[in-house]
Write a protein that holds these residues in place. Sequence first.
Motif, PDB file in Angstrom:
ATOM      1  N   GLY A  48      -7.104  -7.905  12.833  1.00  0.00           N
ATOM      2  CA  GLY A  48      -8.220  -6.919  12.504  1.00  0.00           C
ATOM      3  C   GLY A  48      -8.714  -7.178  10.816  1.00  0.00           C
ATOM      4  O   GLY A  48      -9.785  -6.275  10.531  1.00  0.00           O
ATOM      5  N   THR A  49      -8.617  -8.457  10.262  1.00  0.00           N
ATOM      6  CA  THR A  49      -8.965  -8.487   8.887  1.00  0.00           C
ATOM      7  C   THR A  49     -10.561  -9.423   8.964  1.00  0.00           C
ATOM      8  O   THR A  49     -10.575 -10.429  10.045  1.00  0.00           O
ATOM      9  N   HIS A  50     -11.240  -9.096   8.184  1.00  0.00           N
ATOM     10  CA  HIS A  50     -12.701  -9.946   8.250  1.00  0.00           C
ATOM     11  C   HIS A  50     -12.860 -10.106   6.504  1.00  0.00           C
ATOM     12  O   HIS A  50     -13.015  -9.185   5.922  1.00  0.00           O
ATOM     13  N   PRO A  60      -6.525 -17.568  -3.644  1.00  0.00           N
ATOM     14  CA  PRO A  60      -5.516 -16.421  -3.106  1.00  0.00           C
ATOM     15  C   PRO A  60      -5.288 -16.904  -1.460  1.00  0.00           C
ATOM     16  O   PRO A  60      -5.670 -17.742  -1.157  1.00  0.00           O
ATOM     17  N   PRO A  61      -4.001 -16.369  -0.907  1.00  0.00           N
ATOM     18  CA  PRO A  61      -3.530 -16.757   0.422  1.00  0.00           C
ATOM     19  C   PRO A  61      -4.422 -16.368   1.517  1.00  0.00           C
ATOM     20  O   PRO A  61      -3.745 -15.461   2.306  1.00  0.00           O
ATOM     21  N   TRP A  62      -5.527 -16.941   1.761  1.00  0.00           N
ATOM     22  CA  TRP A  62      -6.360 -16.620   2.517  1.00  0.00           C
ATOM     23  C   TRP A  62      -5.975 -16.611   4.231  1.00  0.00           C
ATOM     24  O   TRP A  62      -6.080 -15.992   5.012  1.00  0.00           O
ATOM     25  N   ALA A  63      -5.175 -17.678   4.239  1.00  0.00           N
ATOM     26  CA  ALA A  63      -4.614 -17.836   5.705  1.00  0.00           C
ATOM     27  C   ALA A  63      -3.707 -16.946   5.936  1.00  0.00           C
ATOM     28  O   ALA A  63      -3.637 -16.409   7.292  1.00  0.00           O
ATOM     29  N   ALA A  64      -2.748 -16.730   5.057  1.00  0.00           N
ATOM     30  CA  ALA A  64      -1.953 -15.570   5.526  1.00  0.00           C
ATOM     31  C   ALA A  64      -2.605 -14.116   5.474  1.00  0.00           C
ATOM     32  O   ALA A  64      -2.056 -13.336   6.486  1.00  0.00           O
ATOM     33  N   LEU A  65      -3.501 -14.054   4.909  1.00  0.00           N
ATOM     34  CA  LEU A  65      -4.341 -12.639   5.151  1.00  0.00           C
ATOM     35  C   LEU A  65      -4.937 -12.723   6.571  1.00  0.00           C
ATOM     36  O   LEU A  65      -4.991 -11.535   7.071  1.00  0.00           O
ATOM     37  N   ALA A  82      -2.169  -6.395   3.477  1.00  0.00           N
ATOM     38  CA  ALA A  82      -3.265  -7.368   3.039  1.00  0.00           C
ATOM     39  C   ALA A  82      -3.077  -7.195   1.219  1.00  0.00           C
ATOM     40  O   ALA A  82      -3.177  -8.194   0.573  1.00  0.00           O
ATOM     41  N   ALA A  83      -2.986  -5.937   1.050  1.00  0.00           N
ATOM     42  CA  ALA A  83      -3.139  -5.822  -0.520  1.00  0.00           C
ATOM     43  C   ALA A  83      -1.995  -6.286  -1.065  1.00  0.00           C
ATOM     44  O   ALA A  83      -1.990  -6.983  -2.425  1.00  0.00           O
ATOM     45  N   ALA A  84      -0.487  -6.141  -0.402  1.00  0.00           N
ATOM     46  CA  ALA A  84       0.527  -6.854  -1.043  1.00  0.00           C
ATOM     47  C   ALA A  84       0.503  -8.231  -1.175  1.00  0.00           C
ATOM     48  O   ALA A  84       0.968  -9.032  -2.005  1.00  0.00           O
ATOM     49  N   LEU A  85      -0.215  -8.988  -0.143  1.00  0.00           N
ATOM     50  CA  LEU A  85      -0.305 -10.363  -0.212  1.00  0.00           C
ATOM     51  C   LEU A  85      -1.230 -10.693  -1.334  1.00  0.00           C
ATOM     52  O   LEU A  85      -0.824 -11.871  -1.900  1.00  0.00           O
ATOM     53  N   LEU A  86      -2.109 -10.021  -1.502  1.00  0.00           N
ATOM     54  CA  LEU A  86      -3.241 -10.579  -2.548  1.00  0.00           C
ATOM     55  C   LEU A  86      -2.872  -9.939  -4.080  1.00  0.00           C
ATOM     56  O   LEU A  86      -3.473 -10.289  -5.006  1.00  0.00           O
ATOM     57  N   GLY A  87      -1.835  -9.036  -4.033  1.00  0.00           N
ATOM     58  CA  GLY A  87      -1.444  -8.673  -5.629  1.00  0.00           C
ATOM     59  C   GLY A  87      -2.285  -7.631  -5.837  1.00  0.00           C
ATOM     60  O   GLY A  87      -2.153  -6.994  -7.087  1.00  0.00           O
ATOM     61  N   ILE A  88      -2.824  -6.887  -5.068  1.00  0.00           N
ATOM     62  CA  ILE A  88      -3.475  -5.616  -5.174  1.00  0.00           C
ATOM     63  C   ILE A  88      -2.578  -4.294  -5.168  1.00  0.00           C
ATOM     64  O   ILE A  88      -1.847  -4.192  -4.393  1.00  0.00           O
ATOM     65  N   ASP A  89      -2.535  -3.342  -5.903  1.00  0.00           N
ATOM     66  CA  ASP A  89      -1.627  -2.300  -6.212  1.00  0.00           C
ATOM     67  C   ASP A  89      -1.955  -1.521  -4.943  1.00  0.00           C
ATOM     68  O   ASP A  89      -2.915  -1.219  -4.281  1.00  0.00           O
ATOM     69  N   PRO A  90      -0.760  -0.889  -4.338  1.00  0.00           N
ATOM     70  CA  PRO A  90      -1.052   0.096  -3.153  1.00  0.00           C
ATOM     71  C   PRO A  90      -1.705   1.290  -3.520  1.00  0.00           C
ATOM     72  O   PRO A  90      -2.016   1.567  -4.430  1.00  0.00           O
TER      73      PRO A  90
END
Length: 390
Positions: A344-346, A334-339, A381-389
Amino acid sequence: MKPAATPLLPGATLGVLGGGQLGRMFVHAAQSMGYYTAVLDPDPHSPAGRVSHHHIQTAYNDHEGLARLVQLCDAITTEFENVPAQVLEALAQRRRVAPAAAAVAVAQDRAAEKAHFVRCGVPCAPHALIASAQDCSAPAHAALLPGILKTARLGYDGKGQARVHTLPELAAAWQALGGVPCVLEQLLPLDFECSVIVARGSDGQCVHLPPQRNLHRDGILAVTEVHAQNMPPALMQQALEAAISIANGLAYVGVLCVEFFVLQGGRLVVNEIAPRPHNSGHYSLDACDVSQFELQVRTLAGLPLTPPRLHSAAVMLNLLGDLWFTRGEAAQTPPWAALLALPGTHLHLYGKAQPRRGRKMGHLTVTAATPEAARAAALQAAALLGIDPF
């Protein structure tokens, strides 16, 4: 009230049965406080075993492995409720064990769990024990339909369950689940789900994390949101009081998660308990001054319990193995760098080498000064990962 256990100070060795992500985060918390750690888990590549001072690679009921754990450790806990309760009972003859076997045994059996809720005066869904083919056709059970049939033992993350609408469907589902003892629960009009994590010491002192509002997808926790406005204050207080009552009724020592349903109209009913830290409390690593895993260390070691303080609004996203397969059948990182470019992301990954669909690979906590900012960043973050909103 019982006196507090004599504290085990840093430098002692704390053991944990189970080497998954919960054991790994317990080990990290214990080591950060100056404890040595030992993990018993049969997997040579277990996430907790790979970071612990000692890794005993045996089955959970292996006599030699358990003897080694006793030899190494001053106190022992568990990271999952399906460890044989008799193993905990045997270990408790030699070492401090928390939670106790009797409390874990209640959490292992849905029928015993429901009975405990009733004894504590905490409302739960109308239900009945289904233990025979005759039970499946009992006319009285038609009043519980439509309902959910759940195996009394060994069910988690939506496994061991089936929705049923008629008595013939109930009979078929019971057979499909293996004809084992089950609990039939009436389907209730759900508004949302929440959970409370309490830590109780041997002296009966209880502290708790703030109530968590949860979203499940396909029976697996997907999103947890925590802030002062995530549910009405009166409902929060009711959930806290119910969770503490359940813990006190078990004379519990350790970290306990109590999961609730909030029904349409605002009524609260308890769903189930987990005698350990819980997925919905992972945000506490980044958003509280005392995490659920530090509380687990403190209850096991007999240290003072201080009430955790939420210092940031938080949204936690569960990271399942499906995220590695959003662009085809071959696993891709997954796109960790973009995430991590989002404020505030951990990111917490659990050290599991092989991603699989439905497998918990990690979690992402987003913290912010306001609930709105945390939710906005979590949706990015969900959008970057492909997680449904959500």
